[in-house]
Design a protein around this motif. Structure first.
Motif, PDB file in Angstrom:
ATOM      1  N   CYS A  15      22.132  -4.717  89.338  1.00  0.00           N
ATOM      2  CA  CYS A  15      22.359  -4.783  90.781  1.00  0.00           C
ATOM      3  C   CYS A  15      23.763  -5.313  91.040  1.00  0.00           C
ATOM      4  N   SER A  16      24.501  -4.612  91.873  1.00  0.00           N
ATOM      5  CA  SER A  16      25.826  -5.046  92.305  1.00  0.00           C
ATOM      6  C   SER A  16      25.686  -5.819  93.618  1.00  0.00           C
ATOM      7  N   PHE A  17      26.142  -7.069  93.608  1.00  0.00           N
ATOM      8  CA  PHE A  17      26.061  -7.929  94.789  1.00  0.00           C
ATOM      9  C   PHE A  17      27.461  -8.196  95.345  1.00  0.00           C
ATOM     10  N   GLU A  18      27.510  -8.416  96.663  1.00  0.00           N
ATOM     11  CA  GLU A  18      28.739  -8.866  97.320  1.00  0.00           C
ATOM     12  C   GLU A  18      28.379  -9.981  98.287  1.00  0.00           C
ATOM     13  N   SER A  19      29.184 -11.056  98.291  1.00  0.00           N
ATOM     14  CA  SER A  19      28.897 -12.209  99.139  1.00  0.00           C
ATOM     15  C   SER A  19      29.025 -11.840 100.610  1.00  0.00           C
ATOM     16  N   CYS A  20      28.358 -12.639 101.456  1.00  0.00           N
ATOM     17  CA  CYS A  20      28.375 -12.335 102.886  1.00  0.00           C
ATOM     18  C   CYS A  20      29.763 -12.443 103.486  1.00  0.00           C
ATOM     19  N   ARG A  21      30.655 -13.217 102.856  1.00  0.00           N
ATOM     20  CA  ARG A  21      32.033 -13.332 103.334  1.00  0.00           C
ATOM     21  C   ARG A  21      32.950 -12.259 102.764  1.00  0.00           C
ATOM     22  N   ARG A  22      32.406 -11.387 101.935  1.00  0.00           N
ATOM     23  CA  ARG A  22      33.155 -10.290 101.318  1.00  0.00           C
ATOM     24  C   ARG A  22      34.295 -10.791 100.430  1.00  0.00           C
ATOM     25  N   ASN A  23      34.110 -11.988  99.848  1.00  0.00           N
ATOM     26  CA  ASN A  23      35.182 -12.537  99.012  1.00  0.00           C
ATOM     27  C   ASN A  23      34.752 -12.772  97.566  1.00  0.00           C
ATOM     28  N   ALA A  24      33.542 -12.349  97.205  1.00  0.00           N
ATOM     29  CA  ALA A  24      33.075 -12.500  95.824  1.00  0.00           C
ATOM     30  C   ALA A  24      32.063 -11.405  95.521  1.00  0.00           C
ATOM     31  N   SER A  25      32.035 -10.978  94.267  1.00  0.00           N
ATOM     32  CA  SER A  25      31.093  -9.929  93.860  1.00  0.00           C
ATOM     33  C   SER A  25      30.739 -10.117  92.397  1.00  0.00           C
ATOM     34  N   ALA A  26      29.603  -9.530  92.005  1.00  0.00           N
ATOM     35  CA  ALA A  26      29.159  -9.603  90.616  1.00  0.00           C
ATOM     36  C   ALA A  26      28.101  -8.529  90.388  1.00  0.00           C
ATOM     37  N   ILE A  27      27.894  -8.200  89.119  1.00  0.00           N
ATOM     38  CA  ILE A  27      26.800  -7.316  88.711  1.00  0.00           C
ATOM     39  C   ILE A  27      25.850  -8.145  87.869  1.00  0.00           C
ATOM     40  N   LEU A  28      24.596  -8.202  88.262  1.00  0.00           N
ATOM     41  CA  LEU A  28      23.585  -8.933  87.522  1.00  0.00           C
ATOM     42  C   LEU A  28      22.655  -7.966  86.804  1.00  0.00           C
ATOM     43  N   ALA A  29      22.249  -8.356  85.612  1.00  0.00           N
ATOM     44  CA  ALA A  29      21.269  -7.593  84.839  1.00  0.00           C
ATOM     45  C   ALA A  29      19.973  -8.392  84.770  1.00  0.00           C
ATOM     46  N   PHE A  30      18.855  -7.745  85.138  1.00  0.00           N
ATOM     47  CA  PHE A  30      17.538  -8.377  85.124  1.00  0.00           C
ATOM     48  C   PHE A  30      16.656  -7.672  84.100  1.00  0.00           C
ATOM     49  N   ASP A  31      15.790  -8.444  83.454  1.00  0.00           N
ATOM     50  CA  ASP A  31      14.814  -7.863  82.546  1.00  0.00           C
ATOM     51  C   ASP A  31      13.817  -7.024  83.343  1.00  0.00           C
ATOM     52  N   LEU A  32      13.581  -5.791  82.921  1.00  0.00           N
ATOM     53  CA  LEU A  32      12.708  -4.892  83.674  1.00  0.00           C
ATOM     54  C   LEU A  32      11.236  -5.267  83.572  1.00  0.00           C
ATOM     55  N   THR A  33      10.881  -6.121  82.632  1.00  0.00           N
ATOM     56  CA  THR A  33       9.490  -6.548  82.484  1.00  0.00           C
ATOM     57  C   THR A  33       9.195  -7.792  83.299  1.00  0.00           C
ATOM     58  N   THR A  34      10.089  -8.777  83.200  1.00  0.00           N
ATOM     59  CA  THR A  34       9.861 -10.056  83.878  1.00  0.00           C
ATOM     60  C   THR A  34      10.665 -10.200  85.164  1.00  0.00           C
ATOM     61  N   PHE A  35      11.696  -9.357  85.328  1.00  0.00           N
ATOM     62  CA  PHE A  35      12.631  -9.422  86.454  1.00  0.00           C
ATOM     63  C   PHE A  35      13.383 -10.752  86.496  1.00  0.00           C
ATOM     64  N   GLN A  36      13.505 -11.392  85.350  1.00  0.00           N
ATOM     65  CA  GLN A  36      14.321 -12.591  85.240  1.00  0.00           C
ATOM     66  C   GLN A  36      15.757 -12.188  84.923  1.00  0.00           C
ATOM     67  N   PRO A  37      16.760 -12.925  85.454  1.00  0.00           N
ATOM     68  CA  PRO A  37      18.155 -12.586  85.165  1.00  0.00           C
ATOM     69  C   PRO A  37      18.483 -12.778  83.690  1.00  0.00           C
ATOM     70  N   VAL A  38      19.185 -11.802  83.139  1.00  0.00           N
ATOM     71  CA  VAL A  38      19.564 -11.849  81.731  1.00  0.00           C
ATOM     72  C   VAL A  38      21.028 -12.227  81.581  1.00  0.00           C
ATOM     73  N   THR A  39      21.880 -11.597  82.359  1.00  0.00           N
ATOM     74  CA  THR A  39      23.315 -11.882  82.292  1.00  0.00           C
ATOM     75  C   THR A  39      23.970 -11.410  83.575  1.00  0.00           C
ATOM     76  N   ASP A  40      25.162 -11.921  83.837  1.00  0.00           N
ATOM     77  CA  ASP A  40      25.958 -11.394  84.947  1.00  0.00           C
ATOM     78  C   ASP A  40      27.327 -11.025  84.416  1.00  0.00           C
ATOM     79  N   ILE A  41      27.830  -9.898  84.896  1.00  0.00           N
ATOM     80  CA  ILE A  41      29.124  -9.383  84.476  1.00  0.00           C
ATOM     81  C   ILE A  41      29.932  -9.043  85.722  1.00  0.00           C
TER      82      ILE A  41
END
Length: 461
Positions: free
Chosen positions: A229-255
């Motif tokens: 999932c690609s996220f962008e902050s509400c102020r449009r000044n930060a962004s990241a891509i997070l990877a979640f486990d498809l089984t548990t939906f827990q975050p694995v890493t962010d890039i």
């Protein structure tokens, strides 16, 4: 070799289905699984005193037997038999998981035989905002406004749920669940479409800082193990891509975490398109931003395991209007925002220099307009599709007998040919803003229309 391709003498099962005799092997019937009626009959050999009789339609059984033998649904079957009837018969024999998996395979897809077959109306007054053909069972998800409608594999039945999102901009099918996000509303919502009264099962969030509000969703993608999932902050000044486990939906890493410092507007361009490339085990992330100097773009190929971008391209001249990856062709394709040309970049020899090669003659006249604005480009199998206004053009690779000397010796010349798809003007010329593909279908959404078009590569019965 498939078990049914060679049978030893005496190792043949005979079945009487609806008065018609079929012969196969116990190994083929065993592929139906232990819960199937066919598996229980696999021990009935010719020495039995009687041939087992099944009071079902022999034509439908012939199609399912072919599925067991080859793992594919014959193309003549999809033309002659209704999907609803086949699915009902597959359920009777407990073959529906195998049938639905085969139905969603692009092996059924014949790009040159695509014809418009259905219009699917959407409830309410909102036009389609996102398409998500399921890679699991040939069903279809359509977002319109804050609602998500799901169509069954036959496209005859529809169910609609109302989400908490004001407008769904990103949509992805995840088997029994759907992932939905909005560009101006926080959180990635995982929906159970079978529970219309309370569809939200999980909300996945990202905050750039502990005290900051949750970020909004710009794009969604997935691999066999991970949800991106690609996220962008509400102020449009930060962004990241997070990877979640498809089984548990827990975050694995962010890039791809980026923040804007000062006037560096292009340092935090969020990815608005995520696409997993199975052949390379890479994630393609692309986004663009309009600034004082025009449209700026950023394309990266990420190794998710290391969290490193193995290749990056910042686009300033003729930035992409849209970009896609064809795993089958080992290439990226883009539509230039200014020229409207389709360009190809060979992923087998990417460099930091300009990788794009025009797939046409490269001589489109400069009009001063953004010819590629609003064009969409998607790949499916070994074909690339590009929308232009109300029409769709298809690009296919032509095998040439020409060779040229490259850096690593002789290499074959790659040539793409454009094919104009017939019948697209049936949509009255309204602009196409979304394309989706699954099984033997292409799905098209047009601007401001409260329905979607389904194109199939074989006629419906």
């Amino acid at each position: 070799m498939p078990p049914s391709a060679r049978a030893e003498p005496g190792n043949v099962v005979t079945l009487n289905v609806g008065g018609q005799l079929f012969q196969t092997t116990p190994q083929t019937l065993a592929l139906a699984g232990p819960d199937s009626l066919l598996s229980s009959l696999s021990s009935s050999l010719p020495s039995s005193s009687s041939v087992p009789f099944i009071d079902r339609d022999p034509d439908l059984f012939a199609a399912l037997l072919s599925l067991l033998r080859t793992g594919r649904i014959p193309s003549r079957t999809t033309a002659a038999l209704d999907h609803d009837d086949l699915l009902a018969e597959a359920r009777f024999y407990a073959l529906h998981p195998l049938f639905l998996s085969a139905l969603s395979s692009h092996a059924l897809f014949d790009a040159f035989a695509l014809r418009r077959s259905l219009l699917l109306p959407l409830p309410g007054r909102d036009a389609c905002s996102a398409l998500a053909p399921s890679p699991f069972d040939a069903s279809l998800l359509v977002a319109h406004g804050g609602k998500v409608s799901s169509f069954d594999p036959s496209l005859h039945r529809r169910a609609t749920v109302l989400t908490p999102l004001p407008a769904v901009d990103s949509l992805l099918a995840l088997g029994p669940l759907a992932a939905a996000g909005a560009a101006d509303f926080p959180g990635l919502h995982l929906l159970d479409l079978g529970h219309p009264d309370d569809p939200v099962r999980h909300v996945l969030r990202w905050c750039p800082h502990p005290s900051a509000p949750a970020a909004a969703v710009q794009a969604i993608g997935s691999s066999p193990e991970l949800l991106f999932c690609s996220f962008e902050s509400c102020r449009r000044n930060a962004s990241a891509i997070l990877a979640f486990d498809l089984t548990t939906f827990q975050p694995v890493t962010d890039i791809a975490r980026r923040e804007i410092y000062g006037a560096e507007l292009d340092s935090a361009i969020p990815a608005t398109k995520l696409q997993w490339v199975p052949g390379s085990n890479l994630l393609m992330a692309a986004g663009s931003h309009g600034g004082p100097s025009g449209l700026l773009g950023d394309i990266r190929l990420w190794d998710v395991r290391s969290g490193e971008a193995i290749w990056e391209l910042k686009e300033k001249q003729n930035c992409f209007a849209d970009v896609t990856v064809s795993d089958g062709l080992s290439a990226m394709f883009k539509v230039g925002i200014n020229s409207g040309e389709v360009f190809m970049a060979d992923m087998r020899k990417l460099s930091s220099e300009e990788p794009w090669i025009s797939t046409g003659d490269g001589r489109r006249p400069a009009t001063g307009k953004k010819e590629g604005s609003g064009c969409r480009i998607e790949s499916y199998g070994r074909h690339v599709f590009c929308s232009r206004g109300g029409d769709v053009e298809m690009w296919t690779e032509v095998v040439m007998g020409c060779w040229r000397r490259g850096e690593d010796g002789l290499e074959s010349e790659r040539v793409m040919r454009r094919n104009l798809m017939g019948g697209t003007k049936d949509g009255e010329g309204k602009k196409i803003n979304l394309l989706g593909f699954g099984g033997n279908r292409m799905v098209v959404a047009r601007k401001e229309e409260q329905w979607v078009e389904v194109w199939e590569s074989s006629p419906r019965s």
